[in-house]
Motif scaffolding. Structure first.
Motif, PDB file in Angstrom:
ATOM      1  N   UNK A  53     -24.327 -53.075  57.033  1.00 28.56           N
ATOM      2  CA  UNK A  53     -24.851 -52.304  55.936  1.00 28.56           C
ATOM      3  C   UNK A  53     -25.121 -50.847  56.308  1.00 28.56           C
ATOM      4  N   UNK A  54     -25.671 -50.622  57.480  1.00 29.30           N
ATOM      5  CA  UNK A  54     -26.154 -49.286  57.807  1.00 29.30           C
ATOM      6  C   UNK A  54     -25.459 -48.606  58.992  1.00 29.30           C
ATOM      7  N   UNK A  55     -24.660 -49.359  59.735  1.00 23.00           N
ATOM      8  CA  UNK A  55     -24.044 -48.718  60.897  1.00 23.00           C
ATOM      9  C   UNK A  55     -22.536 -48.557  60.777  1.00 23.00           C
TER      10      UNK A  55
ATOM     11  N   UNK B  68     -23.706 -51.259  71.332  1.00 22.74           N
ATOM     12  CA  UNK B  68     -24.414 -50.876  70.119  1.00 22.74           C
ATOM     13  C   UNK B  68     -23.374 -50.430  69.108  1.00 22.74           C
ATOM     14  N   UNK B  69     -23.347 -51.086  67.941  1.00 24.34           N
ATOM     15  CA  UNK B  69     -22.320 -50.795  66.950  1.00 24.34           C
ATOM     16  C   UNK B  69     -22.611 -49.506  66.191  1.00 24.34           C
ATOM     17  N   UNK B  70     -21.562 -48.922  65.651  1.00 28.63           N
ATOM     18  CA  UNK B  70     -21.648 -47.804  64.720  1.00 28.63           C
ATOM     19  C   UNK B  70     -22.515 -46.653  65.176  1.00 28.63           C
ATOM     20  N   UNK B  71     -23.312 -46.128  64.238  1.00 24.84           N
ATOM     21  CA  UNK B  71     -24.093 -44.942  64.515  1.00 24.84           C
ATOM     22  C   UNK B  71     -25.388 -45.265  65.247  1.00 24.84           C
ATOM     23  N   UNK B  72     -25.623 -46.552  65.500  1.00 27.08           N
ATOM     24  CA  UNK B  72     -26.770 -46.930  66.311  1.00 27.08           C
ATOM     25  C   UNK B  72     -28.113 -46.791  65.624  1.00 27.08           C
ATOM     26  N   UNK B  73     -28.129 -46.871  64.289  1.00 29.89           N
ATOM     27  CA  UNK B  73     -29.415 -46.809  63.597  1.00 29.89           C
ATOM     28  C   UNK B  73     -30.175 -48.097  63.877  1.00 29.89           C
TER      29      UNK B  73
ATOM     30  N   UNK C  53     -32.861 -50.933  63.355  1.00 26.02           N
ATOM     31  CA  UNK C  53     -33.541 -51.542  62.201  1.00 26.02           C
ATOM     32  C   UNK C  53     -35.037 -51.635  62.412  1.00 26.02           C
ATOM     33  N   UNK C  54     -35.476 -51.735  63.650  1.00 31.07           N
ATOM     34  CA  UNK C  54     -36.915 -51.785  63.908  1.00 31.07           C
ATOM     35  C   UNK C  54     -37.538 -50.425  63.597  1.00 31.07           C
ATOM     36  N   UNK C  55     -36.860 -49.344  64.032  1.00 33.76           N
ATOM     37  CA  UNK C  55     -37.339 -47.988  63.724  1.00 33.76           C
ATOM     38  C   UNK C  55     -37.400 -47.796  62.214  1.00 33.76           C
ATOM     39  N   UNK C  56     -36.317 -48.163  61.523  1.00 33.99           N
ATOM     40  CA  UNK C  56     -36.271 -48.006  60.065  1.00 33.99           C
ATOM     41  C   UNK C  56     -37.361 -48.843  59.397  1.00 33.99           C
TER      42      UNK C  56
END
Ligand SMILES: [Zn+2]
Length: 97
Positions: A95-97, A29-34, A36-39
């Motif tokens: 974009x987000x992680x 899981x890349x980056x901060x793990x945000x 996209x389905x949750x968002x």
């Protein structure tokens, strides 16, 4: 920028942008793990209040609350939610992680 992380499968040091561990093949899981389905779901259900923006760590979600008495933030949230859900994982991570 070259950031190293540890593989979740075998603990070997791998590049942060690696999609999978070269040693054991475990997907990372890349980056901060945000998620996209949750968002996306937050945006669709609670888009009027900018909850998805807070989830993504974006303070200007406050603007959504400020204008939640109009239909505009809810409409934007709905569109963003759909956009999040159809976005591919690479673009999302970039974009987000
Ligand atoms: Zn590994």
């Amino acid at each position: 920028m070259s950031t190293m992380v540890f593989c979740r499968g075998c603990g070997k040091e791998i590049h942060a942008s690696a999609r999978a561990c070269p040693a054991c093949g475990a997907t990372q899981r890349a980056g901060s793990g945000k998620n996209k389905v949750v968002a996306g779901v937050l945006a669709i259900l609670l888009g009027s209040f900018g909850i998805h923006r807070f989830y993504l760590g974006q303070w200007w979600g406050l603007l959504y609350i400020l204008f939640c008495w109009t239909f505009v933030p809810g409409l934007i949230g709905l569109i963003e939610g759909i956009f999040f859900l159809v976005m591919n994982d690479e673009d999302w991570d970039a974009k987000y992680n």
